[in-house]
Enzyme design. Structure first.
Site, PDB file in Angstrom:
ATOM      1  CB  ALA A  42      -0.942  -0.012   1.201  1.00  0.00           C
ATOM      2  CG  HIS A  43      -1.137   4.953   0.769  1.00  0.00           C
ATOM      3  ND1 HIS A  43      -2.319   4.251   0.817  1.00  0.00           N
ATOM      4  CD2 HIS A  43      -1.118   5.722   1.865  1.00  0.00           C
ATOM      5  CE1 HIS A  43      -2.979   4.586   1.896  1.00  0.00           C
ATOM      6  NE2 HIS A  43      -2.277   5.465   2.563  1.00  0.00           N
ATOM      7  CG  ASN A  44       2.847   7.376   1.967  1.00  0.00           C
ATOM      8  OD1 ASN A  44       1.690   7.545   1.615  1.00  0.00           O
ATOM      9  ND2 ASN A  44       3.795   8.255   1.741  1.00  0.00           N
TER      10      ASN A  44
END
Length: 227
Positions: free
Chosen positions: A182-184
């Site tokens: 997922a993001h980051n």
């Protein structure tokens, strides 16, 4: 505690913190600061992440039939791009990297000597939603995916672009098929992630970590090196 020492364009702040307003910064005072911040970001950055200013495709790159290239693309020497793969805007692919067929890559920098297997999705928008008294709203994602050198990404795996920062996959990380990052998320050097595992947003995984098959990791966690 941060407001005394920062100088930025504008700070969106809840009225309960209005006593901290100073003359060093500009402020928007509102009851739903995160929603207003997301709204402002979607207006000043409507979707593109600082695109490259020029195209640079090496003459030695092998671009197979059916490949679609977006604008402002940089492709290094010895790169192979498979059939029906889409390279979107703001992508850099370094030397001797191979992208398998039917993949999509956006908003990413892929390092040297890496192998992306068929059907991979890199740079997709993260699953970032917030909610308040007015309901659910989407938080814009404007970051990139940074994949460093000697990395393998398995077939049909997905790596989301960052929201404000970047998603980072470090050197010699090996990712199996059907993995979702997922993001980051940040993944340290030499880590191995087996099939059908999922890592939620903003989790930091150290170096030389091994995740077995179907491991699920919640968001905003830190997994120490060697785990």
């Amino acid at each position: 505690k941060y407001l005394k020492n920062i100088k930025v364009g504008c700070i969106v702040i809840d009225p309960k913190h209005s006593t901290l307003v100073n003359n060093q910064n500009s402020f928007l005072i509102c009851k739903m600061p995160r929603r207003i911040f997301a709204f402002c970001l979607s207006r000043i950055s409507p979707g593109n992440y600082a695109p490259n200013t020029r195209s640079n495709i090496s003459q030695s790159a092998i671009i197979k039939k059916g490949v679609i290239l977006g604008e402002n693309i940089s492709i290094g020497k010895g790169v192979i791009i498979g059939e029906n793969t889409v390279i979107g805007d703001s992508v850099i692919i370094d030397e001797n990297t191979e992208i398998g067929p039917n993949s999509t890559i956006h908003y990413a920098h892929i390092g040297k000597n890496s192998l992306i297997y068929p059907g991979a999705r890199i740079g997709t928008t993260g699953f970032g939603f917030n909610f308040d008294d007015n309901g659910v709203y989407k938080f814009p994602h404007r970051g990139k995916v940074i994949i460093k050198n000697n990395v393998e990404i398995g077939a049909n795996s997905t790596i989301d672009r960052g929201s404000l920062g970047d998603t980072v996959i470090n050197d010699y990380v090996m990712i199996d098929n059907l993995v979702h990052i997922a993001h980051n998320v940040s993944i340290g050097k030499g880590t191995i992630i087996c099939g059908q595992s999922g890592i939620a947003g903003s989790t930091v995984i150290g170096e030389n970590v091994i995740l077995g098959a179907q491991v699920g990791i919640a968001g905003h966690l830190k997994i120490k090196s060697g785990t």
